[in-house]
Design a protein around this motif. Sequence first.
Motif, PDB file in Angstrom:
ATOM      1  N   ARG A   1       0.837  -1.319  -0.095  1.00 56.14           N
ATOM      2  CA  ARG A   1       0.081  -0.048  -0.143  1.00 56.14           C
ATOM      3  C   ARG A   1       0.672   1.134   0.070  1.00 56.14           C
ATOM      4  O   ARG A   1       0.579   2.196  -0.671  1.00 56.14           O
ATOM      5  N   GLU A   2       1.860   1.264   0.891  1.00 52.72           N
ATOM      6  CA  GLU A   2       3.057   2.290   0.677  1.00 52.72           C
ATOM      7  C   GLU A   2       3.530   2.396  -0.630  1.00 52.72           C
ATOM      8  O   GLU A   2       3.442   3.548  -1.163  1.00 52.72           O
TER       9      GLU A   2
ATOM     10  N   CYS B   1       0.225  -4.114  -6.559  1.00 52.58           N
ATOM     11  CA  CYS B   1      -1.294  -4.378  -6.935  1.00 52.58           C
ATOM     12  C   CYS B   1      -1.719  -5.774  -6.562  1.00 52.58           C
ATOM     13  O   CYS B   1      -2.760  -6.085  -5.921  1.00 52.58           O
TER      14      CYS B   1
ATOM     15  N   ALA C   1      -1.549  -6.184  -2.810  1.00 54.01           N
ATOM     16  CA  ALA C   1      -2.622  -5.588  -1.906  1.00 54.01           C
ATOM     17  C   ALA C   1      -3.923  -5.556  -2.559  1.00 54.01           C
ATOM     18  O   ALA C   1      -4.854  -5.261  -1.936  1.00 54.01           O
TER      19      ALA C   1
ATOM     20  N   ASP D   1      -5.402  -4.536  -5.126  1.00 55.53           N
ATOM     21  CA  ASP D   1      -5.576  -3.136  -5.527  1.00 55.53           C
ATOM     22  C   ASP D   1      -6.038  -3.404  -7.069  1.00 55.53           C
ATOM     23  O   ASP D   1      -5.331  -3.207  -7.857  1.00 55.53           O
TER      24      ASP D   1
ATOM     25  N   GLN E   1     -11.965  -5.083  -2.104  1.00 56.34           N
ATOM     26  CA  GLN E   1     -12.108  -3.733  -2.520  1.00 56.34           C
ATOM     27  C   GLN E   1     -13.597  -3.237  -3.143  1.00 56.34           C
ATOM     28  O   GLN E   1     -14.294  -3.831  -3.928  1.00 56.34           O
TER      29      GLN E   1
ATOM     30  N   GLN F   1     -12.148   1.582  -2.702  1.00 55.10           N
ATOM     31  CA  GLN F   1     -11.295   1.447  -1.361  1.00 55.10           C
ATOM     32  C   GLN F   1     -11.419  -0.080  -0.717  1.00 55.10           C
ATOM     33  O   GLN F   1     -12.286  -0.697  -0.598  1.00 55.10           O
ATOM     34  N   ALA F   2     -10.137  -0.357  -0.051  1.00 57.32           N
ATOM     35  CA  ALA F   2      -9.907  -1.578   0.475  1.00 57.32           C
ATOM     36  C   ALA F   2     -10.421  -1.531   1.967  1.00 57.32           C
ATOM     37  O   ALA F   2     -10.474  -0.760   2.702  1.00 57.32           O
TER      38      ALA F   2
ATOM     39  N   GLU G   1     -10.459  -4.117   5.168  1.00 56.48           N
ATOM     40  CA  GLU G   1     -10.145  -5.139   5.763  1.00 56.48           C
ATOM     41  C   GLU G   1     -10.765  -5.669   7.025  1.00 56.48           C
ATOM     42  O   GLU G   1     -11.172  -4.809   7.520  1.00 56.48           O
TER      43      GLU G   1
END
Length: 632
Positions: free
Chosen positions: A325-326, A353, A356, A358, A588, A592-593, A595
């Motif tokens: 994510r960073e 991606c 994560a 994404d 997602q 927006q993810a 968790e």
Amino acid sequence: MHRLAPEKEASPLFLIYRRLFFHGRPLPPLLLLRRSFSPSPDHDPVPGILAALRRCATARGAKQVHARLVMACFPGENSLLFRLVELRDRAYASSLFSRLSRPDSFAFNVMIRGSATAWADYPAALDLHRRLLRSGERPDRYTFPFVLAAAGHLLWPLHGGAVHSSTFKSGHQSDAHTQHSLITMYARCGRILCARQVFDELLVRDSVSWNSLISGYSRLGLAGDAVEAFRRMTASGLEPDDMTLVSAAAACGDLGDLALGQRLEGLAAARGADLNSFLGCALVSMYGRCGDLDAARRVFDGMSSKHLITWNAMISGYSQNGLAREAIAVFKLMQEAGTEPNEVTMVTVLSACAAAGDVALGQWVDAVACERKLAGDVYVGTALVDMHAKCGNLCRAVQVFEGMRDRNVVSWNAMISALALHGRAGEALELFARMREARAARPNDITFVAVLTACVHAGLVAEGRRWFGEMAAAFGVAPQMEHYACMVDLLARAGRVEEAWEFMAAMPEKPDAVVLGALLAACRTCKNVLVGERVVRRLLELEPGNSGNYVISSKMYAGCRRWEESARIRGLMRERGVAKTPGCSWIQVAGQAHEFRSGDALHPDSVELHRVLLALFKEMKLHGYAPDPNLP
């Protein structure tokens, strides 16, 4: 001296000259040109024309000066040729050089230098060197460095060795620039022992010679030798410059030597080095590879001017350390800064991606790659296949794979693994057959992990045995721990727990936690406590802090109604202070993810989510679903 006229105001005489020159026709008599141009018999325009040539900032201005030189009847072709190479005008320089009736060594050297540096046409540089030798001119100390540079870039060590021999014949073997170029050439070509021999024969070792050796070691992945050479250099009293620090930082990153890396940053700060250069990028990359992301980000944020390579280094640092994510956040900052991504950026971001999940960003990168016609690139295409497969879009992964112009072994492995992990074992094995038939890439150890994984998911015991046996015999790939783990898992899932234990016992190396964990899970499923107890003892010795081993062991006993042993394992877990790691998943929605962790009620929509889950559970029971208590 007359001021040079713009192109639109060029004199008729200049236009006539230029047309004749480019059509290869004989020039008018120079005396006629001189008389037509010279303002007075006593005025010598040559010094002023040469001064104007030195001041030329464009190729167009140099062409105008060329006309003035011809009109002044001054043979200044070499001076003009030198300036044209500096201005990177290859077409005009080549045309001028081709019209020299007998070019001297200076003219050859200028063209060789241009080909090896400004124009990066290394075969042309070597061809010019051959023409120089055939012309009867002698190469000198200005010839060899650029010829060796061209041979190094082409990875032609035999040609470079022949040039090395000729330095002895011409007496230039002790020239410092030639020796430095020899070290670099041999190192680029992978002949590090030859490079070291040239270095050891140096009478005087300056910072350039040390840099050539350190850079050569670092480029070849000999990080320990590079660091040792750096320490010897500093011990000799020489101060490292930016190039030294860049090569040493790369070696530190390979070794994970954070202490030396911090020392390098201190040396850079002490000499007031500009971190906006490649040195700053090297430090960011080094800290990232050493796992110190805070230091990498500190250097990165301190750079006022960030090159694309610097952005890539920071994104890669986060991605390689599991901070997907960073990595994505830095990529978005890069976009806001207006820096265009390249293939390296895309591969790194796609990897993040995939880690994560994404999907939205991955699809955007896919669209950009297609727009720029990069999806067919072997590295970008492979990263797209991996990302789409891990994000669940197997159809798009197959589409990208089939559209790739070239495929290497990594591309084939990514696609076979994707099909295997999605339960498409038959298609995975068919693709493996295509790979063997194409003979474009030779299967490696990762290929066989993917093939055996496909066999595991489909329960193809005979097929798995076949490929495990043929790995070494037919393909020269020695089985590794991952392959043994697949075979144990394959046998265990097929209910052959005893056979799996015997297979594991016959392994040439002691089984690791992955192999034992696969067998323990199978023992729980098959309710084979006898083998399970043996596995548990080994696992708790190997990984006493892994909560999963305790949980599966306890559930194995509970599944056989051996409640005392189940409670004993739970008690042992508490006694050793091992906390159960909660399960985690994410999804997602609208970019927006979200968790979720096992037993976690912190999500803002937690109450509504649990209400929907309860309703689904009730509906499943109405349709005859019965929960399986043996599932993890």
